[in-house]
Scaffold this motif. Structure first.
Motif, short mmCIF file in Angstrom:
data_model
loop_
_atom_site.label_atom_id
_atom_site.label_comp_id
_atom_site.label_asym_id
_atom_site.label_seq_id
_atom_site.Cartn_x
_atom_site.Cartn_y
_atom_site.Cartn_z
N PHE A 61 10.58 -8.06 -18.27
CA PHE A 61 10.14 -8.65 -17.01
C PHE A 61 9.53 -7.62 -16.06
N ALA A 62 9.49 -6.37 -16.47
CA ALA A 62 8.95 -5.31 -15.61
C ALA A 62 7.43 -5.25 -15.70
N HIS A 63 6.85 -4.74 -14.62
CA HIS A 63 5.44 -4.39 -14.59
C HIS A 63 5.38 -2.92 -15.01
N TYR A 64 4.57 -2.61 -16.00
CA TYR A 64 4.40 -1.22 -16.44
C TYR A 64 3.13 -0.69 -15.80
N VAL A 65 3.30 0.18 -14.80
CA VAL A 65 2.18 0.72 -14.06
C VAL A 65 1.82 2.08 -14.61
N LEU A 66 0.53 2.28 -14.84
CA LEU A 66 0.03 3.59 -15.26
C LEU A 66 -0.98 4.08 -14.24
N VAL A 67 -0.86 5.35 -13.92
CA VAL A 67 -1.80 6.03 -13.03
C VAL A 67 -2.45 7.13 -13.85
N SER A 68 -3.76 7.20 -13.82
CA SER A 68 -4.45 8.29 -14.49
C SER A 68 -4.95 9.30 -13.46
N THR A 69 -4.56 10.56 -13.67
CA THR A 69 -5.04 11.66 -12.83
C THR A 69 -5.99 12.54 -13.65
N ALA A 70 -6.61 11.94 -14.67
CA ALA A 70 -7.49 12.69 -15.57
C ALA A 70 -8.69 13.30 -14.85
N GLU A 71 -9.09 12.71 -13.72
CA GLU A 71 -10.24 13.23 -12.99
C GLU A 71 -9.84 14.20 -11.89
N GLY A 72 -8.56 14.62 -11.89
CA GLY A 72 -8.08 15.60 -10.92
C GLY A 72 -6.89 15.07 -10.15
N ASN A 73 -6.18 15.99 -9.53
CA ASN A 73 -4.97 15.59 -8.81
C ASN A 73 -5.07 15.84 -7.32
N GLY A 74 -6.28 16.11 -6.83
CA GLY A 74 -6.47 16.32 -5.40
C GLY A 74 -6.44 15.01 -4.64
N GLU A 75 -6.14 15.08 -3.36
CA GLU A 75 -6.00 13.89 -2.53
C GLU A 75 -7.24 13.00 -2.55
N ASP A 76 -8.41 13.59 -2.69
CA ASP A 76 -9.65 12.81 -2.67
C ASP A 76 -10.22 12.54 -4.05
N ASP A 77 -9.54 13.01 -5.10
CA ASP A 77 -10.02 12.77 -6.46
C ASP A 77 -9.78 11.31 -6.86
N PRO A 78 -10.70 10.74 -7.64
CA PRO A 78 -10.49 9.36 -8.08
C PRO A 78 -9.29 9.26 -9.01
N TYR A 79 -8.71 8.08 -9.06
CA TYR A 79 -7.58 7.83 -9.97
C TYR A 79 -7.67 6.38 -10.43
N GLN A 80 -6.98 6.09 -11.51
CA GLN A 80 -6.85 4.71 -11.98
C GLN A 80 -5.42 4.28 -11.72
N PHE A 81 -5.24 3.04 -11.28
CA PHE A 81 -3.92 2.45 -11.04
C PHE A 81 -3.96 1.07 -11.67
N ARG B 114 0.84 -1.20 0.00
CA ARG B 114 0.00 0.00 0.00
C ARG B 114 0.88 1.26 0.00
N GLU B 115 1.97 1.23 0.78
CA GLU B 115 2.85 2.40 0.86
C GLU B 115 3.44 2.75 -0.52
N LEU B 116 3.94 1.74 -1.25
CA LEU B 116 4.51 2.01 -2.57
C LEU B 116 3.45 2.50 -3.54
N ARG B 117 2.25 1.87 -3.52
CA ARG B 117 1.16 2.32 -4.38
C ARG B 117 0.83 3.78 -4.09
N ASP B 118 0.72 4.11 -2.81
CA ASP B 118 0.38 5.48 -2.42
C ASP B 118 1.46 6.47 -2.83
N ARG B 119 2.73 6.06 -2.78
CA ARG B 119 3.82 6.96 -3.18
C ARG B 119 3.80 7.21 -4.69
N ILE B 120 3.49 6.19 -5.47
CA ILE B 120 3.39 6.35 -6.92
C ILE B 120 2.24 7.31 -7.25
N VAL B 121 1.09 7.10 -6.62
CA VAL B 121 -0.07 7.97 -6.86
C VAL B 121 0.24 9.40 -6.43
#
Length: 143
Positions: free
Chosen positions: A100-120, A6-13
């Motif tokens: 061999f890498a995982h290519y992770v994409l995060v979408s901030t298309a719906e906003g970049n605020g802490e409570d805005d939805p995102y895709q991971f 969770r910590e790494l996911r949250d840092r990427i976001v």
């Protein structure tokens, strides 16, 4: 499947939100051969663009030398999309050079605020072929 703390996911976001409206990019390294993402390495988007990312070649060379010295490999290569869904573009596919890498994409298309939805989302990209994979978020990696 990508298993990530969770910590790494949250840092990427958080990195994706902080660099919005430009795309963010980086790597999560792990022990060679383990497939376990451990060390978060945010990188500078040398393109400083809302539609494109590019690792600085000098920074990338330094990173690969450092990972080699630490017996690490890039387990996750991540970047954000600021106006589109979290799915690899043709350009993303052309830059995918770690089979061999995982290519992770995060979408901030719906906003970049802490409570805005995102895709991971996570993908494998091998020989130009995109395969989406499940993401399992855990509190900590098992020893």
């Amino acid at each position: 499947m990508l298993t990530i703390t969770r910590e790494l996911r949250d840092r990427i976001v958080a990195h994706a939100r902080a660099d919005h409206p430009d795309e963010a990019c980086g790597v999560v390294a792990g022990p060679a051969g383990s497939g376990r993402p451990e060390r978060f390495i945010p990188m500078l988007n040398a393109a400083r663009s809302p539609t494109f990312y590019e690792f600085d070649s000098g920074d990338l060379l330094k990173l690969y030398r450092e990972m080699d010295d630490r017996d690490e490999e890039p387990v996750i290569v991540y970047h954000s999309h600021t106006a589109t869904e979290a799915y690899p573009s043709r350009t993303d596919v052309s830059y995918a050079s770690e089979p061999f890498a995982h290519y992770v994409l995060v979408s901030t298309a719906e906003g970049n605020g802490e409570d805005d939805p995102y895709q991971f989302r996570s993908f494998r990209i091998v020989d130009g072929e995109i395969t989406e994979e499940d993401v399992q978020v855990v509190e900590a990696h098992q020893a």
